[in-house]
Design a protein around this motif. Structure first.
Motif, PDB file in Angstrom:
ATOM      1  N   SER A  36       0.806  -1.227   0.000  1.00  0.00           N
ATOM      2  CA  SER A  36       0.000   0.000   0.000  1.00  0.00           C
ATOM      3  C   SER A  36       0.826   1.258   0.000  1.00  0.00           C
ATOM      4  CB  SER A  36      -0.927   0.008   1.225  1.00  0.00           C
ATOM      5  OG  SER A  36      -0.161   0.008   2.415  1.00  0.00           O
ATOM      6  N   GLY A  37       2.161   1.164  -0.047  1.00  0.00           N
ATOM      7  CA  GLY A  37       2.963   2.376  -0.071  1.00  0.00           C
ATOM      8  C   GLY A  37       4.372   2.140   0.450  1.00  0.00           C
ATOM      9  N   ARG A  38       5.089   3.242   0.610  1.00  0.00           N
ATOM     10  CA  ARG A  38       6.471   3.178   1.049  1.00  0.00           C
ATOM     11  C   ARG A  38       6.645   4.001   2.316  1.00  0.00           C
ATOM     12  NH1 ARG A  38      10.233   2.007  -3.348  1.00  0.00           N
ATOM     13  NH2 ARG A  38       9.057   1.449  -5.226  1.00  0.00           N
ATOM     14  N   SER A  39       7.650   3.663   3.088  1.00  0.00           N
ATOM     15  CA  SER A  39       7.959   4.412   4.295  1.00  0.00           C
ATOM     16  C   SER A  39       9.463   4.405   4.505  1.00  0.00           C
ATOM     17  CB  SER A  39       7.247   3.813   5.513  1.00  0.00           C
ATOM     18  OG  SER A  39       7.484   4.592   6.663  1.00  0.00           O
ATOM     19  N   ARG A  40       9.979   5.518   4.985  1.00  0.00           N
ATOM     20  CA  ARG A  40      11.410   5.645   5.268  1.00  0.00           C
ATOM     21  C   ARG A  40      11.593   5.493   6.774  1.00  0.00           C
ATOM     22  NH1 ARG A  40      15.162  10.014   6.197  1.00  0.00           N
ATOM     23  NH2 ARG A  40      17.129   9.744   5.065  1.00  0.00           N
ATOM     24  N   ILE A  41      12.324   4.500   7.211  1.00  0.00           N
ATOM     25  CA  ILE A  41      12.482   4.205   8.632  1.00  0.00           C
ATOM     26  C   ILE A  41      13.923   4.475   9.040  1.00  0.00           C
ATOM     27  CG2 ILE A  41      12.432   2.372  10.378  1.00  0.00           C
ATOM     28  CD1 ILE A  41      10.137   1.110   8.913  1.00  0.00           C
ATOM     29  N   GLU A  42      14.089   5.275  10.090  1.00  0.00           N
ATOM     30  CA  GLU A  42      15.407   5.549  10.642  1.00  0.00           C
ATOM     31  C   GLU A  42      15.476   4.978  12.051  1.00  0.00           C
ATOM     32  OE1 GLU A  42      16.679   9.549  10.646  1.00  0.00           O
ATOM     33  OE2 GLU A  42      16.367   9.855   8.501  1.00  0.00           O
ATOM     34  N   VAL A  43      16.504   4.208  12.325  1.00  0.00           N
ATOM     35  CA  VAL A  43      16.750   3.671  13.661  1.00  0.00           C
ATOM     36  C   VAL A  43      18.237   3.818  13.961  1.00  0.00           C
ATOM     37  CG1 VAL A  43      14.823   2.040  13.639  1.00  0.00           C
ATOM     38  CG2 VAL A  43      17.032   1.340  12.728  1.00  0.00           C
ATOM     39  N   PRO A  44      18.636   3.806  15.245  1.00  0.00           N
ATOM     40  CA  PRO A  44      20.071   3.860  15.564  1.00  0.00           C
ATOM     41  C   PRO A  44      20.807   2.671  14.956  1.00  0.00           C
ATOM     42  CG  PRO A  44      18.744   4.241  17.527  1.00  0.00           C
ATOM     43  CD  PRO A  44      17.808   3.796  16.458  1.00  0.00           C
ATOM     44  N   ALA A  45      22.081   2.889  14.653  1.00  0.00           N
ATOM     45  CA  ALA A  45      22.878   1.813  14.065  1.00  0.00           C
ATOM     46  C   ALA A  45      22.995   0.619  14.998  1.00  0.00           C
ATOM     47  CB  ALA A  45      24.270   2.339  13.710  1.00  0.00           C
ATOM     48  N   THR A  46      22.795   0.843  16.291  1.00  0.00           N
ATOM     49  CA  THR A  46      22.886  -0.243  17.269  1.00  0.00           C
ATOM     50  C   THR A  46      21.544  -0.937  17.502  1.00  0.00           C
ATOM     51  OG1 THR A  46      22.506   1.359  19.045  1.00  0.00           O
ATOM     52  CG2 THR A  46      24.797   0.864  18.480  1.00  0.00           C
ATOM     53  N   ALA A  47      20.500  -0.550  16.759  1.00  0.00           N
ATOM     54  CA  ALA A  47      19.162  -1.112  16.979  1.00  0.00           C
ATOM     55  C   ALA A  47      19.151  -2.609  16.700  1.00  0.00           C
ATOM     56  CB  ALA A  47      18.147  -0.405  16.096  1.00  0.00           C
ATOM     57  N   THR A  88       2.905   0.130  10.135  1.00  0.00           N
ATOM     58  CA  THR A  88       2.085  -0.701   9.244  1.00  0.00           C
ATOM     59  C   THR A  88       0.946  -1.429   9.932  1.00  0.00           C
ATOM     60  OG1 THR A  88       3.456  -2.667   9.544  1.00  0.00           O
ATOM     61  CG2 THR A  88       4.128  -1.108   7.833  1.00  0.00           C
ATOM     62  N   GLY A  89       1.023  -1.585  11.251  1.00  0.00           N
ATOM     63  CA  GLY A  89      -0.009  -2.312  11.966  1.00  0.00           C
ATOM     64  C   GLY A  89       0.173  -3.816  11.970  1.00  0.00           C
ATOM     65  N   GLN A 114       5.392 -10.448  10.856  1.00  0.00           N
ATOM     66  CA  GLN A 114       6.080  -9.708   9.794  1.00  0.00           C
ATOM     67  C   GLN A 114       6.960 -10.626   8.953  1.00  0.00           C
ATOM     68  OE1 GLN A 114       8.198  -6.580  11.820  1.00  0.00           O
ATOM     69  NE2 GLN A 114       6.311  -5.609  12.576  1.00  0.00           N
ATOM     70  N   GLN A 115       6.838 -10.472   7.636  1.00  0.00           N
ATOM     71  CA  GLN A 115       7.630 -11.266   6.689  1.00  0.00           C
ATOM     72  C   GLN A 115       8.402 -10.303   5.793  1.00  0.00           C
ATOM     73  OE1 GLN A 115       5.087 -14.099   4.598  1.00  0.00           O
ATOM     74  NE2 GLN A 115       3.684 -14.151   6.356  1.00  0.00           N
ATOM     75  N   ASN A 173       3.634  -8.934   3.736  1.00  0.00           N
ATOM     76  CA  ASN A 173       2.291  -9.112   4.293  1.00  0.00           C
ATOM     77  C   ASN A 173       1.297  -8.237   3.549  1.00  0.00           C
ATOM     78  OD1 ASN A 173       4.492  -9.275   6.444  1.00  0.00           O
ATOM     79  ND2 ASN A 173       2.806 -10.387   7.427  1.00  0.00           N
ATOM     80  N   LYS A 174       0.252  -8.811   3.013  1.00  0.00           N
ATOM     81  CA  LYS A 174      -0.725  -8.051   2.243  1.00  0.00           C
ATOM     82  C   LYS A 174      -1.608  -7.167   3.104  1.00  0.00           C
ATOM     83  CE  LYS A 174      -0.906 -11.164  -1.711  1.00  0.00           C
ATOM     84  NZ  LYS A 174      -1.756 -11.977  -2.619  1.00  0.00           N
ATOM     85  N   GLU A 175      -1.698  -7.479   4.421  1.00  0.00           N
ATOM     86  CA  GLU A 175      -2.565  -6.670   5.281  1.00  0.00           C
ATOM     87  C   GLU A 175      -1.877  -5.409   5.774  1.00  0.00           C
ATOM     88  OE1 GLU A 175      -0.632  -9.749   8.067  1.00  0.00           O
ATOM     89  OE2 GLU A 175      -1.247  -9.529   5.970  1.00  0.00           O
ATOM     90  N   ALA A 176      -0.606  -5.182   5.370  1.00  0.00           N
ATOM     91  CA  ALA A 176       0.130  -4.011   5.848  1.00  0.00           C
ATOM     92  C   ALA A 176      -0.439  -2.741   5.245  1.00  0.00           C
ATOM     93  CB  ALA A 176       1.606  -4.143   5.476  1.00  0.00           C
ATOM     94  N   THR A 177      -0.501  -1.710   6.051  1.00  0.00           N
ATOM     95  CA  THR A 177      -0.901  -0.381   5.582  1.00  0.00           C
ATOM     96  C   THR A 177       0.157   0.606   6.019  1.00  0.00           C
ATOM     97  OG1 THR A 177      -2.147   0.088   7.596  1.00  0.00           O
ATOM     98  CG2 THR A 177      -3.357  -0.900   5.754  1.00  0.00           C
TER      99      THR A 177
END
Length: 529
Positions: free
Chosen positions: A31-42, A55-56, A62-63, A97-101
């Motif tokens: 359903s779209g794109r998202s830019r995710i930022e996390v610490p390098a140690t995450a 995404t819910g 999550q796959q 996952n097809k149910e992701a939004t």
């Protein structure tokens, strides 16, 4: 007491992970794109939690894969760092996952928790013996259509009533919400005006000439902000009242920076609402018929820091002016000024990485329909207009109704701008205008419980210790202490009178509705004796 020195400016975007290395992952869903930022140690678990918030999809379900079909799957131990399971900085990861939004509306910071209000008509807000009336409520007069020709005229904009879809969301006949517009285009932003560059060509002897392409001038079908919600009505009344009582008779105008936050506008499909909490009036001067802020306001960065401690940010600006000729909505000078401000306050944090602005401009003008009482008129200008101003296409116009395409310099070729298929250098301002609805809440659940302390930079109403004593004498001792300090301009004054750190501490107490530290209480008592 000596005035505190203004603090050094802080770079925009300094946040929770200041100075910490980050990993950026481009997440792709159905359903779209998202830019995710996390610490390098995450860890992988922390990354999954962030994906869940976007995404819910529950972490256990999550796959992930490196390809759209899910053949090159990515998984690992929840405690493993991302690099250990093959997720590198800049990686594009598919959530199959097809149910992701995707949560479409990306805000610049976490909004302050308030009760959402329904869009309602403002019958009026008293201001120094007058009233400030809402220009729209559930209606959005859109830009009028234009005819071709160098001095084409347009019919006055029609009042268009928002209608409801089957899901109960309002649908504005003139404008879609930006994210609903993108969804219908499968999130393709490449052809949008903000992605274009208006680059001129140079004539060269004996060489091939690449003519710049012609550009069709179009009214924008979407908007980035759907509603300006004036939640702090007394703040708006005070601003307009000062203009009416002290400035207007001398032909003076006033401007201020609007501070607030952004919320989802549930009245519209994936809409966005800007909520006004406070107005800072910087040092300013009259240039021509308009008020302009001084270029060297030493306290501007301090105001931004205090606003951030409150959970607020600069969401736009407000200015007063006289009525324009022939029912015009915005003058060419205003159009270009608004475009420059939107460009200065633009961002690419939208999940598509499309550069956009949510910076709202609010004009306050006398309204003949209201017997000359002031009316609020929130606007933005189109992405195409912002791009034209960014690339230096428009001249500093002296025409009162048209924006003018500048003349090329020697050996320069500039794109033709087409109005209804015909080249035209005189462009009606209506082409660039994006109307924004404005509302006032039924219940005042605003952050600031008071709006009585004198404003900054008003010669006739100076801030002083005497004004501070008078302010506190009027308040009841039974009121919570944080609430007694909950005045935007009082906090700004504390930064000057005491120091910035004290003002920031008070701001955080007001934001969290908690008591002022005892040491700060004692300091204030000493000052107000």
């Amino acid at each position: 007491s000596g005035a505190a020195k203004p603090p050094p400016a802080e770079r925009p975007g300094q946040g929770h992970w200041r100075g910490m290395a980050k990993v950026v992952v481009r997440l792709v869903t159905s359903s779209g794109r998202s830019r995710i930022e996390v610490p390098a140690t995450a860890t992988f678990a922390e990354f999954q939690a962030e994906v869940h918030s976007r995404t819910g999809v529950e972490p256990a379900l999550q796959q992930f894969a490196l390809d759209p079909k899910g053949q090159r799957s990515v998984s690992g131990d929840p405690s493993a760092q991302l690099a250990q399971i093959g997720i590198a900085n800049g990686a594009q990861l598919h959530l199959v996952n097809k149910e992701a939004t995707i949560a479409a509306q990306v805000l610049t910071k976490v909004p302050v928790p308030v009760e959402p209000e329904a869009a309602v008509a403002k019958s009026g807000a008293g201001a120094a013996g007058g009233q400030a009336a809402s220009s729209s409520s559930g209606t959005a007069p859109g830009p009028a259509a234009s005819n071709g020709g160098s001095s084409s005229s347009a019919p006055p904009p029609k009042q268009t009533t928002a209608i409801e879809n089957k899901d109960g969301k309002k649908a504005d006949p003139k404008f879609e919400t930006f994210d609903a517009f993108l969804r219908n285009r499968r999130y393709d932003t490449a052809a949008l005006p903000g992605s274009q560059r208006y680059v001129s060509s140079q004539l060269k002897q004996g060489g091939m000439i690449k003519l710049p392409p012609s550009v069709s001038l179009k009214q924008q079908p979407y908007r980035h902000i759907d509603t300006l919600s004036v939640i702090n009505v007394p703040e708006m009344e005070n601003f307009i009242g000062y203009w009416q009582s002290d400035l207007l008779e001398n032909g003076m105008q006033r401007m201020g920076w609007m501070y607030g936050y952004y919320l989802e506008d549930k009245n519209y499909d994936e809409g966005c609402r800007a909520v006004l909490e406070g107005i800072y009036e910087p040092p300013q001067n009259m240039i021509g018929e308009t008020a302009h802020p001084s270029d060297d306001d030493p306290w501007m960065s301090c105001v931004d820091r205090i606003a951030e401690a409150l959970g607020l940010e600069r969401i736009g600006w407000i200015y007063t002016s006289l009525l324009l000729d022939d029912g015009q909505l915005l003058s060419p000078v205003e159009i270009q000024r608004i475009a420059r401000l939107q460009n200065e306050h633009s961002t690419d944090i939208h999940f598509t990485k499309y550069t956009l602005s949510k910076f709202v401009s609010c004009a306050v003008r006398p309204d003949p329909a209201l017997g000359g009482l002031p009316s609020l008129n929130p606007f933005m200008v189109s992405d195409q207009c912002c791009a034209m101003v960014r690339d230096g296409i428009l001249a500093e116009s002296t025409d009162r109704k048209h924006c003018i395409v500048r003349e090329p310099v020697k050996n320069e070729l500039i794109s033709d701008f087409l109005v209804e298929g015909k080249p035209n250098k005189k462009l009606l301002t209506d082409f660039f205008i994006v109307r924004v609805n404005d509302t006032a809440p039924k219940k005042h659940t605003r952050m600031f419980t008071h709006a009585d302390f004198p404003r900054e930079n008003r010669p006739t109403q100076p801030q002083s210790r005497e004004a501070l004593k008078k302010y506190f004498r009027k308040l009841s001792n039974s009121e919570p202490l944080w609430s007694r300090f909950a005045d935007f301009h009082l906090i700004l004054y504390m930064a000057r009178e005491i120091d910035v750190d004290t003002a920031l501490a008070i701001a955080e107490c007001i934001r969290d509705r908690k008591e002022i530290p005892e040491g700060t209480q004692m300091l204030i008592k000493e000052i107000t004796r």
